[in-house]
Enzyme design. Structure first.
Site, PDB file in Angstrom:
ATOM      1  N   LYS A  88       0.850  -1.198   0.000  1.00 55.49           N
ATOM      2  CA  LYS A  88       0.000   0.000   0.000  1.00 55.49           C
ATOM      3  C   LYS A  88       0.876   1.235   0.000  1.00 55.49           C
ATOM      4  CE  LYS A  88      -3.090   2.873   2.735  1.00 55.49           C
ATOM      5  NZ  LYS A  88      -3.702   3.168   4.036  1.00 55.49           N
ATOM      6  N   GLY A  92      -4.984  13.457   0.585  1.00 53.39           N
ATOM      7  CA  GLY A  92      -4.371  12.236   0.074  1.00 53.39           C
ATOM      8  C   GLY A  92      -5.354  11.087   0.070  1.00 53.39           C
ATOM      9  N   GLU A 112      -7.452  -2.340   2.844  1.00 53.00           N
ATOM     10  CA  GLU A 112      -6.634  -1.163   3.147  1.00 53.00           C
ATOM     11  C   GLU A 112      -6.591  -0.917   4.656  1.00 53.00           C
ATOM     12  OE1 GLU A 112      -6.712   3.684   2.436  1.00 53.00           O
ATOM     13  OE2 GLU A 112      -7.980   2.395   1.204  1.00 53.00           O
ATOM     14  N   GLU A 148      -8.474  12.326  12.574  1.00 49.74           N
ATOM     15  CA  GLU A 148      -7.727  11.115  12.916  1.00 49.74           C
ATOM     16  C   GLU A 148      -6.753  11.314  14.067  1.00 49.74           C
ATOM     17  OE1 GLU A 148      -5.215   7.533  10.743  1.00 49.74           O
ATOM     18  OE2 GLU A 148      -5.994   9.203   9.561  1.00 49.74           O
ATOM     19  N   LYS A 196     -12.116  15.246   0.033  1.00 54.06           N
ATOM     20  CA  LYS A 196     -11.358  15.636   1.226  1.00 54.06           C
ATOM     21  C   LYS A 196     -10.945  17.101   1.176  1.00 54.06           C
ATOM     22  CE  LYS A 196      -9.704  10.958   2.160  1.00 54.06           C
ATOM     23  NZ  LYS A 196      -8.559  10.007   2.093  1.00 54.06           N
TER      24      LYS A 196
END
Length: 400
Positions: free
Chosen positions: A156, A370, A249, A205, A389
């Site tokens: 990833k 991102g 993911e 986050e 985003k």
């Protein structure tokens, strides 16, 4: 305005001592951070720390020594319980943007939100917008990354893009922060003063929170756009929970963080399946991680540096993903994709991932977004995801 703010003395857990009029505080005059855990507003700068955090997870390393020296200087200057705050870049080999403030006020979450949303005014008109890279280049970046995964080089990576804005006059940072907070009430909000301008954002986050010997993390990986109609919004959230691509993911991220934390933890709890976390624009797959450190000398920043950059912002294996990002992205991320937060001299602290954010300097604004890239990624869908985003900050300018 009523004096509604109270500061706290966390040395003994007792409420302080000082009430402050909301109107007396300016969230953009120093470091500002809101969180359900602890929110704070600072004034002045006593000591700056630019030492790179490359060895930040090593308790006796150069970075931790620089922190302890800064705390020692602060105590010698009369600050009883000094705090370190600021930002660390995506690439920990680059200089940090940290400092010990002369004064720190700890605020309840609702009071901090009240402080942040004081400014009432409009933002200047946008003259130009420049995408870096453009859609065709970004989509080729995604294709190249997928090919690298198909060749077995990595599992990833995370690719990002910038939106560069020029306005007709300088942007008032208090107004921009106020609008960002108002439109994203559930995030971690921050204002980090820089040599030129500031870093402003509303991150969803949490990388690492530590209090005493206990720590908590809440990685996000896998997301989808929210819908305005409630029924359709529920449908897309359920689809995210069942998405093989997004679950893969997310599992890469949680498994990677678990391996890193296990060796430093006396206890570690990572749920086997994710839950949903929502923002104003997105649904995210989320896994709350809880643990207890083995070594009582561990501090919030040593753990944050141990984790940073996580597979959620870099990829896996970390060094291979970082090198691919450097090869493909046509810009230096700098503080974007890094971490922002605080740590006190007792080892407590909180650090969030520097996303849903931008830098502001006079009439120039740079926004960052991102997307996680895995073998099943579609270049066009990843372009759309980064666009959603970016809307967090674009909405603050009255744009979509």
């Amino acid at each position: 305005m009523d004096t509604v703010l109270k500061t706290f003395d966390f040395a003994d857990g007792q409420q302080d001592l000082e009430s402050v009029n909301v109107a007396e505080l300016s969230p953009t005059s120093g470091f500002f951070f809101t969180s359900p855990y602890r929110s704070l507003s600072t004034e002045g700068c006593l000591v700056k720390i630019s030492e790179p955090a490359a060895d930040g997870d090593v308790m006796g390393g150069k970075f931790q020594q620089a922190i302890e020296a800064a705390f020692s200087d602060a105590r010698a200057a009369g600050i009883k319980h000094p705090v370190l705050c600021g930002a660390i870049p995506f690439d920990k080999r680059q200089p940090s943007a940290l400092f010990v403030p002369q004064k720190t006020r700890w605020l309840a979450r609702d009071a901090a939100m009240s402080v942040a949303t004081q400014a009432e005014s409009s933002l200047p008109e946008i003259l130009t917008k420049n995408e870096l890279p453009g859609q065709d280049v970004f989509m080729q970046m995604v294709s190249d990354a997928v090919q690298a995964m198909n060749d077995g080089k990595l599992d990833k990576t995370v690719l990002s893009r910038l939106l560069e804005i020029k306005t007709c006059e300088p942007v008032a940072r208090p107004v921009l922060l106020s609008r960002v907070v108002s439109q994203n009430p559930n995030g971690y909000h921050f204002h980090v003063p820089l040599e030129k301008g500031a870093l402003i954002g509303a991150s969803p986050e949490l990388l690492l929170r530590k209090h005493g010997n206990k720590f908590h993390s809440n990685p996000l990986a896998g997301s989808t756009r929210r819908e305005s109609h409630p029924k359709k919004d529920r449908e897309v959230s359920r689809a995210l929970l069942e998405s093989g691509k997004d679950l893969y993911e997310h599992r890469i991220v949680t498994e990677g963080m678990g391996k890193v934390l296990k060796s430093r933890s006396r206890a570690l709890d990572i749920p086997s399946s994710p839950e949903l976390l929502s923002t104003a624009t997105l649904w995210h797959l989320s896994t709350p991680i809880n643990g207890e450190v083995q070594d009582a000398q561990e501090n919030a920043l040593s753990l944050a540096c141990l984790l940073h950059p996580t597979p959620a912002l870099c990829g896996t294996p970390t060094l291979v993903a970082r090198d691919l990002i450097e090869q493909l992205e046509p810009f230096d991320r700098g503080l974007f994709g890094g971490i922002v937060g605080w740590c006190d001299d007792r080892g407590n602290g909180e650090w969030v991932v520097t996303i849903r954010c931008g830098t502001v300097s006079d009439d120039r604004v740079r926004l960052f977004a991102g997307a996680g890239i895995v073998p099943d990624s579609s270049p066009e869908s990843e372009w759309r995801e980064t666009g959603v985003k970016l809307n967090t900050m674009l909405r603050a300018f009255g744009l979509n």
